[in-house]
Design a protein around this motif. Structure first.
Motif, PDB file in Angstrom:
ATOM      1  N   MET A   1       0.828  -1.179   0.000  1.00 14.53           N
ATOM      2  CA  MET A   1       0.000   0.000   0.000  1.00 14.53           C
ATOM      3  C   MET A   1       0.876   1.248   0.000  1.00 14.53           C
ATOM      4  O   MET A   1       0.561   2.220  -0.676  1.00 14.53           O
ATOM      5  CB  MET A   1      -0.921   0.003   1.210  1.00 14.53           C
ATOM      6  N   HIS A   2       1.924   1.207   0.793  1.00 15.27           N
ATOM      7  CA  HIS A   2       2.811   2.363   0.862  1.00 15.27           C
ATOM      8  C   HIS A   2       3.458   2.630  -0.497  1.00 15.27           C
ATOM      9  O   HIS A   2       3.555   3.781  -0.932  1.00 15.27           O
ATOM     10  CB  HIS A   2       3.884   2.128   1.931  1.00 15.27           C
ATOM     11  N   ALA A   9       1.468   9.467  -5.770  1.00 12.86           N
ATOM     12  CA  ALA A   9       1.867  10.819  -5.392  1.00 12.86           C
ATOM     13  C   ALA A   9       2.956  11.350  -6.317  1.00 12.86           C
ATOM     14  O   ALA A   9       2.897  12.501  -6.760  1.00 12.86           O
ATOM     15  CB  ALA A   9       2.344  10.831  -3.942  1.00 12.86           C
ATOM     16  N   LEU A  10       3.930  10.542  -6.635  1.00 18.91           N
ATOM     17  CA  LEU A  10       5.007  10.983  -7.512  1.00 18.91           C
ATOM     18  C   LEU A  10       4.521  11.182  -8.944  1.00 18.91           C
ATOM     19  O   LEU A  10       5.028  12.055  -9.660  1.00 18.91           O
ATOM     20  CB  LEU A  10       6.175   9.999  -7.459  1.00 18.91           C
ATOM     21  N   THR A  11       3.533  10.411  -9.369  1.00 21.89           N
ATOM     22  CA  THR A  11       2.952  10.605 -10.697  1.00 21.89           C
ATOM     23  C   THR A  11       2.265  11.958 -10.785  1.00 21.89           C
ATOM     24  O   THR A  11       2.450  12.700 -11.749  1.00 21.89           O
ATOM     25  CB  THR A  11       1.954   9.474 -11.022  1.00 21.89           C
ATOM     26  N   ASP A  14       4.884  14.673 -10.905  1.00 20.39           N
ATOM     27  CA  ASP A  14       5.447  14.798 -12.253  1.00 20.39           C
ATOM     28  C   ASP A  14       4.489  15.516 -13.199  1.00 20.39           C
ATOM     29  O   ASP A  14       4.904  16.337 -14.008  1.00 20.39           O
ATOM     30  CB  ASP A  14       5.785  13.425 -12.827  1.00 20.39           C
ATOM     31  N   LEU A  15       3.196  15.189 -13.107  1.00 23.99           N
ATOM     32  CA  LEU A  15       2.217  15.836 -13.978  1.00 23.99           C
ATOM     33  C   LEU A  15       2.126  17.331 -13.713  1.00 23.99           C
ATOM     34  O   LEU A  15       2.011  18.134 -14.641  1.00 23.99           O
ATOM     35  CB  LEU A  15       0.833  15.198 -13.797  1.00 23.99           C
ATOM     36  N   LEU A  16       2.170  17.718 -12.459  1.00 26.84           N
ATOM     37  CA  LEU A  16       2.052  19.130 -12.115  1.00 26.84           C
ATOM     38  C   LEU A  16       3.294  19.927 -12.487  1.00 26.84           C
ATOM     39  O   LEU A  16       3.205  21.118 -12.817  1.00 26.84           O
ATOM     40  CB  LEU A  16       1.747  19.284 -10.626  1.00 26.84           C
ATOM     41  N   LEU A  17       4.451  19.304 -12.448  1.00 23.02           N
ATOM     42  CA  LEU A  17       5.693  20.011 -12.758  1.00 23.02           C
ATOM     43  C   LEU A  17       6.077  19.960 -14.236  1.00 23.02           C
ATOM     44  O   LEU A  17       6.909  20.738 -14.679  1.00 23.02           O
ATOM     45  CB  LEU A  17       6.843  19.459 -11.924  1.00 23.02           C
TER      46      LEU A  17
END
Length: 53
Positions: A1-2, A9-11, A14-17
């Motif tokens: 789960m972690h 979260a990292l995806t 990446d999308l936002l940046l």
């Protein structure tokens, strides 16, 4: 789960940046693939979870 939470979260990060408009391209692809059909949930509004009745 972690590991799954970290991956999601990292995806998003990446999308936002990403300045290459990947998010806009994904939105266009989603609209094209759904052809304007609205989302219909599989659970009815009248459905009550067990133990809350």
């Amino acid at each position: 789960m972690h590991f799954a939470a970290k991956t999601m979260a990292l995806t998003v990060y990446d999308l936002l940046l990403n300045t290459d408009n990947v998010l806009e391209e994904a939105k266009r692809e989603f609209k094209a693939s759904t052809k304007g059909k609205p989302y219909v949930p599989g659970i009815l509004d009248e459905t009550v979870p067990p133990g809350i009745r």
